[in-house]
Write a protein that holds these residues in place. Structure first.
Motif, mmCIF file in Angstrom:
data_model
loop_
_atom_site.group_PDB
_atom_site.id
_atom_site.type_symbol
_atom_site.label_atom_id
_atom_site.label_comp_id
_atom_site.label_asym_id
_atom_site.label_seq_id
_atom_site.Cartn_x
_atom_site.Cartn_y
_atom_site.Cartn_z
ATOM 1 N N ALA A 67 25.899 47.758 43.855
ATOM 2 C CA ALA A 67 25.527 46.431 43.339
ATOM 3 C C ALA A 67 26.708 45.673 42.735
ATOM 4 C CB ALA A 67 24.428 46.582 42.294
ATOM 5 N N LEU A 68 27.910 46.256 42.770
ATOM 6 C CA LEU A 68 29.068 45.576 42.185
ATOM 7 C C LEU A 68 29.289 44.162 42.749
ATOM 8 C CD1 LEU A 68 31.688 45.485 40.463
ATOM 9 C CD2 LEU A 68 32.856 46.631 42.375
ATOM 10 N N PRO A 69 29.107 43.948 44.070
ATOM 11 C CA PRO A 69 29.319 42.590 44.591
ATOM 12 C C PRO A 69 28.503 41.526 43.855
ATOM 13 C CG PRO A 69 29.147 44.143 46.407
ATOM 14 C CD PRO A 69 28.806 44.910 45.154
ATOM 15 N N ILE A 70 27.346 41.898 43.328
ATOM 16 C CA ILE A 70 26.498 40.919 42.627
ATOM 17 C C ILE A 70 27.166 40.483 41.324
ATOM 18 C CG2 ILE A 70 24.198 40.503 41.620
ATOM 19 C CD1 ILE A 70 24.340 41.103 44.717
ATOM 20 N N ARG A 71 27.735 41.446 40.608
ATOM 21 C CA ARG A 71 28.407 41.088 39.350
ATOM 22 C C ARG A 71 29.630 40.220 39.638
ATOM 23 N NH1 ARG A 71 27.484 46.430 35.484
ATOM 24 N NH2 ARG A 71 25.413 45.707 34.850
ATOM 25 N N ILE A 72 30.298 40.516 40.722
ATOM 26 C CA ILE A 72 31.457 39.683 41.082
ATOM 27 C C ILE A 72 30.977 38.274 41.439
ATOM 28 C CG2 ILE A 72 33.350 39.405 42.744
ATOM 29 C CD1 ILE A 72 33.594 42.472 42.638
ATOM 30 N N MET A 73 29.876 38.190 42.190
ATOM 31 C CA MET A 73 29.309 36.863 42.509
ATOM 32 C C MET A 73 29.016 36.106 41.223
ATOM 33 S SD MET A 73 26.508 37.395 45.495
ATOM 34 C CE MET A 73 26.911 37.987 47.138
ATOM 35 N N LYS A 74 28.400 36.792 40.269
ATOM 36 C CA LYS A 74 28.050 36.141 38.999
ATOM 37 C C LYS A 74 29.307 35.571 38.331
ATOM 38 C CE LYS A 74 25.621 35.152 35.289
ATOM 39 N NZ LYS A 74 24.514 34.196 35.285
ATOM 40 N N LEU A 75 30.363 36.379 38.328
ATOM 41 C CA LEU A 75 31.599 35.936 37.681
ATOM 42 C C LEU A 75 32.281 34.814 38.471
ATOM 43 C CD1 LEU A 75 32.818 39.474 36.577
ATOM 44 C CD2 LEU A 75 32.079 37.625 35.057
ATOM 45 N N LEU A 76 31.912 34.692 39.753
ATOM 46 C CA LEU A 76 32.436 33.578 40.565
ATOM 47 C C LEU A 76 31.636 32.293 40.324
ATOM 48 C CD1 LEU A 76 32.955 35.343 44.054
ATOM 49 C CD2 LEU A 76 34.736 34.712 42.418
ATOM 50 N N GLY A 77 30.481 32.402 39.651
ATOM 51 C CA GLY A 77 29.672 31.219 39.362
ATOM 52 C C GLY A 77 28.338 31.158 40.091
ATOM 53 N N GLU A 103 35.812 44.035 32.368
ATOM 54 C CA GLU A 103 37.199 43.558 32.557
ATOM 55 C C GLU A 103 37.648 43.752 33.998
ATOM 56 O OE1 GLU A 103 36.138 45.213 29.928
ATOM 57 O OE2 GLU A 103 36.568 43.773 28.332
ATOM 58 N N GLU A 104 37.301 44.910 34.580
ATOM 59 C CA GLU A 104 37.705 45.171 35.972
ATOM 60 C C GLU A 104 37.022 44.191 36.933
ATOM 61 O OE1 GLU A 104 38.453 50.011 35.648
ATOM 62 O OE2 GLU A 104 36.441 49.216 35.956
ATOM 63 N N ALA A 105 35.726 43.966 36.696
ATOM 64 C CA ALA A 105 34.988 43.042 37.567
ATOM 65 C C ALA A 105 35.551 41.628 37.418
ATOM 66 C CB ALA A 105 33.499 43.065 37.214
ATOM 67 N N LYS A 106 35.883 41.251 36.187
ATOM 68 C CA LYS A 106 36.437 39.907 35.920
ATOM 69 C C LYS A 106 37.773 39.752 36.645
ATOM 70 C CE LYS A 106 36.478 36.109 33.174
ATOM 71 N NZ LYS A 106 37.402 35.352 33.996
ATOM 72 N N LYS A 107 38.568 40.816 36.610
ATOM 73 C CA LYS A 107 39.882 40.735 37.276
ATOM 74 C C LYS A 107 39.692 40.549 38.792
ATOM 75 C CE LYS A 107 44.382 42.842 37.886
ATOM 76 N NZ LYS A 107 44.406 42.234 39.218
ATOM 77 N N LEU A 108 38.719 41.291 39.355
ATOM 78 C CA LEU A 108 38.448 41.139 40.786
ATOM 79 C C LEU A 108 38.027 39.706 41.103
ATOM 80 C CD1 LEU A 108 36.448 44.339 41.810
ATOM 81 C CD2 LEU A 108 38.755 43.683 42.456
ATOM 82 N N ALA A 109 37.127 39.170 40.263
ATOM 83 C CA ALA A 109 36.647 37.800 40.497
ATOM 84 C C ALA A 109 37.794 36.801 40.348
ATOM 85 C CB ALA A 109 35.515 37.473 39.520
ATOM 86 N N ASP A 110 38.645 37.005 39.337
ATOM 87 C CA ASP A 110 39.782 36.093 39.138
ATOM 88 C C ASP A 110 40.737 36.163 40.328
ATOM 89 O OD1 ASP A 110 38.733 35.298 36.743
ATOM 90 O OD2 ASP A 110 40.057 36.531 35.502
ATOM 91 N N ASP A 111 40.961 37.368 40.838
ATOM 92 C CA ASP A 111 41.859 37.524 42.006
ATOM 93 C C ASP A 111 41.280 36.783 43.213
ATOM 94 O OD1 ASP A 111 43.510 39.047 40.489
ATOM 95 O OD2 ASP A 111 42.931 40.972 41.379
ATOM 96 N N ILE A 112 39.950 36.884 43.379
ATOM 97 C CA ILE A 112 39.312 36.193 44.515
ATOM 98 C C ILE A 112 39.470 34.679 44.333
ATOM 99 C CG2 ILE A 112 37.085 35.685 45.631
ATOM 100 C CD1 ILE A 112 36.293 38.635 44.994
#
Ligand SMILES: O=P(O)(O)O[C@H]1O[C@H](CO)[C@@H](O)[C@H]1O
Length: 299
Positions: free
Chosen positions: A107-117, A18-27
């Motif tokens: 490695a968190l940036p990778i999960r955020i990238m994934k959630l960005l597509g 959920e936290e990673a998704k929120k970061l990706a959504d904010d970006i």
């Protein structure tokens, strides 16, 4: 049950889905680009960002919870835009475990990238040549890695697993896909990079930040390592876990010290100098690879 999993992830230094998704959504609320390729620039290799067009840029410190780079040669900016006709997000500078981040945070940036597509990860690094045939300035396509800190339990997937990111027991043996390695070789040939030494070999991560002892280098050489560095494995493990295709490339920035009484010592300045000298070729190769790259998988 999922709350328990997320709490456990949080407790061991990770970031919940959920936290990673929120970061990706904010970006995504602030950035128009929808990247399909993610690129990580190794030490001194951030100039690749200059080839990106239609840029939108965010500093890591602008993204709450995002790890902020502290090492010279790592600017700490997410650069969105077009490269080789593909929408990309490029990390101009990575973060490392030795900076004090957990493996999960590294490695968190990778999960955020994934959630960005993002579907394909291109990871670059500066590395010391263990293979005695390698010269300073050579490039090496990574065919496999040894995650040495993983032997001591430091794996970015340590802790409760959240299936929304990927499976509990992911296979890593095909992380650096043959398709992308072959594509890199064909592209290098088409660019006329003859006389320009490109190897294919094995990268080994040690935790750093101290460079290796002579005996450690001899050991790495014996077990089949070609180059060594202090990064890459956490990001690649997490990328493979969440189903991304990975391409990895090392620039041999220095030769490791293999003689006990050598006057030579490893140093970060040499790493940055070699990066500056050779980064143009690396940039050309990555841009050309993207131009002809087929994006296969769906997010
Ligand atoms: O792996 P990258 O980020 O390219 O950097 C490499 O260069 C630094 C040492 O000079 C270490 O951080 C090592 O990992």
């Amino acid at each position: 049950m999922m709350e328990i999993a997320n709490a456990a992830n949080g407790e061991n230094g990770g970031t919940s889905y959920e936290e990673a998704k929120k970061l990706a959504d904010d970006i995504m609320a602030r950035i128009k680009c929808r990247p399909v390729v993610g690129i990580i620039c190794g030490s001194g290799l951030g100039e690749l960002a200059n080839m990106v067009t239609d840029t939108e840029i965010m500093g890591y410190e602008e993204i709450p919870g995002f790890p902020v780079s502290t090492v010279p040669g790592h600017a700490g900016k997410l650069v969105f835009g077009q490269l080789g006709g593909k929408p990309v997000v490029l990390m101009k500078g990575r973060v490392h475990f030795y900076e004090g981040f957990t493996m999960q945070k590294t490695a968190l940036p990778i999960r955020i990238m994934k959630l960005l597509g993002v579907q394909i990860l291109i990871v670059t690094n500066a590395a010391g040549g263990i293979n005695q045939e390698y010269e300073i300035g050579d490039l090496m396509i990574i065919k496999d890695h040894i995650n040495m800190p993983g032997f001591a339990g430091m794996n970015p997937l340590h802790g409760q697993n959240d299936e929304r990111f990927g499976p509990r027991f992911p296979a890593i043996s095909k992380a650096y896909t043959k398709r992308l390695r072959d594509h890199a070789k064909t592209t290098a040939k088409s660019l006329g990079f003859e006389g320009f030494r490109i190897h294919e070999g094995v990268y080994c991560m040690l935790a750093g930040p101290s460079f290796e002892t002579v005996t450690e280098c001899k050991f790495l050489n014996m077990i089949g390592v070609d180059v060594t560095g202090m990064s890459t494995c956490p990001e690649v493990v997490v990328a493979a876990h969440c189903g991304m295709e990975v391409f990895g490339m090392s620039l041999v920035t220095n030769k490791v010290v293999m003689q006990y009484d050598s006057e030579q010592v490893a140093n970060h300045e040499e790493v940055l100098e070699t990066g500056a000298l050779r980064s143009k070729d690396l940039q050309k190769l990555v841009a050309a690879m993207l131009t002809t790259l087929e994006i296969k998988s769906q997010p």
